[in-house]
Design an enzyme around this catalytic site. Structure first.
Site, PDB file in Angstrom:
ATOM      1  N   GLY A   1       0.691  -1.340  -0.145  1.00 34.81           N
ATOM      2  CA  GLY A   1      -0.068  -0.114  -0.265  1.00 34.81           C
ATOM      3  C   GLY A   1       0.718   1.283  -0.148  1.00 34.81           C
ATOM      4  O   GLY A   1       2.089   1.370  -0.458  1.00 34.81           O
ATOM      5  N   HIS A   2       0.463   2.232   0.779  1.00 35.10           N
ATOM      6  CA  HIS A   2       0.869   3.723   0.703  1.00 35.10           C
ATOM      7  C   HIS A   2       2.205   3.574   1.315  1.00 35.10           C
ATOM      8  O   HIS A   2       3.151   4.204   0.837  1.00 35.10           O
ATOM      9  CB  HIS A   2      -0.139   4.594   1.345  1.00 35.10           C
ATOM     10  CG  HIS A   2       0.303   5.947   1.473  1.00 35.10           C
ATOM     11  ND1 HIS A   2       0.332   6.648   0.310  1.00 35.10           N
ATOM     12  CD2 HIS A   2       0.470   6.797   2.343  1.00 35.10           C
ATOM     13  CE1 HIS A   2       0.601   7.953   0.567  1.00 35.10           C
ATOM     14  NE2 HIS A   2       0.872   8.171   1.540  1.00 35.10           N
TER      15      HIS A   2
END
Length: 292
Positions: free
Chosen positions: A265-266
């Site tokens: 993810g981020h």
């Protein structure tokens, strides 16, 4: 593996906290963090690079252990943050350096590059955006505030500052079998900093000012086209805010740019620090060979 040193330096009356490791005679790599983090996000990456590089990771103004002056004394815009970090590099005596940019660190670092292209030896972007196609629908509440800066739209953004949302940013897009790699220390520390008196209004101001970054994307892109800095993207492909097309778009302006996606993810360093460190080492070694 070098010792990480924790320091503060006076930058024209503004105390900037930073992590530093490696020999000052080695090539410098400036690490610029994003929201809502601090230089702490690089805790795993720094030791993996400090044998080869002089690594410097400041906390941006208003973040981490750097000063967070009241809004009456400091206007929280990305222009002002970039100016403090630019002066930080000068006061610290960093002449030429590569930049590693993530999230808010991207518009900060790209401003430095536009103003001083001669100082930038290479760019590594980890989910650090410079193209509109990289912005997901997750930005829609913030875009609404850009269009209408009403108190109602500002208040609607407070949900982004909650501990639950911070933990979600770390976890979203991370495969189930990788979630145990994410230490709760990271998002817990971020939530601690976000809970300081006045920090919420600082962050809401920056949400509002992020539109200034989108407005100058063309100037960033012109810099990329004109100077074609050596470029590497190391991108969490499941990022809910900065989409893979934002990474791929860099090749429009830097055709030789290297794009690498990771199934996370981020906060890609939480799960892939080892892999990203190896990409950086290989990339910067290739840059050195080309210069020779």
């Amino acid at each position: 593996m070098g010792t990480v040193r924790f320091r503060k330096i006076d930058v024209d009356g503004f105390n900037v906290a930073y992590r530093e490791a490696g020999s000052r005679t080695a090539p410098t790599l400036l690490l610029l963090h994003g929201f809502p983090s601090s230089g702490h996000m690089f805790r795993d990456l720094i030791p993996l690079l400090s044998d080869r590089f002089h690594v410097v990771a400041p906390d941006l103004p208003g973040f981490g252990q750097s000063d967070m002056p009241p809004r009456t004394k400091f206007t929280y815009t990305f222009d002002n943050i970039a100016q403090v970090i630019e002066r930080f590099t000068e006061v610290l005596g960093l002449g030429r350096f590569a930049i590693y940019v993530f999230d808010y660190g991207a518009p900060t670092g790209f401003r430095l590059a536009v103003r001083h292209p001669e100082r930038i030896t290479a760019i590594i972007s980890q989910n650090g955006n410079a193209y509109e196609e990289g912005l997901s629908d997750g930005w829609n509440p913030i875009r609404a505030y850009w269009t209408d800066s009403s108190e109602k739209n500002r208040e609607a953004l407070r949900a982004f500052l909650s501990p639950e949302t911070t933990a979600w940013q770390y976890m979203h897009g991370v495969p189930d079998d990788a979630k145990e790699r994410i230490s709760p220390d990271g998002y817990s520390l971020d939530s601690y900093y976000l809970a300081r008196p006045g920090a919420d209004e600082v962050q809401l101001d920056l949400f509002g000012d992020y539109k200034s970054n989108v407005a100058i994307y063309p100037s960033f892109q012109d810099y990329f086209r004109t100077y074609k800095p050596p470029f590497l993207a190391v991108w969490g492909k499941n990022d809910p805010f900065f989409l893979p097309p934002g990474a791929e778009a860099f090749r429009r302006d830097i055709p030789e740019g290297v794009i690498r996606f990771f199934d996370t993810g981020h906060f890609a360093l939480e799960t892939h620090a080892q892999e990203i460190a190896q990409q950086i080492r290989d990339f910067l070694a290739a840059v050195d060979r080309k210069r020779d």
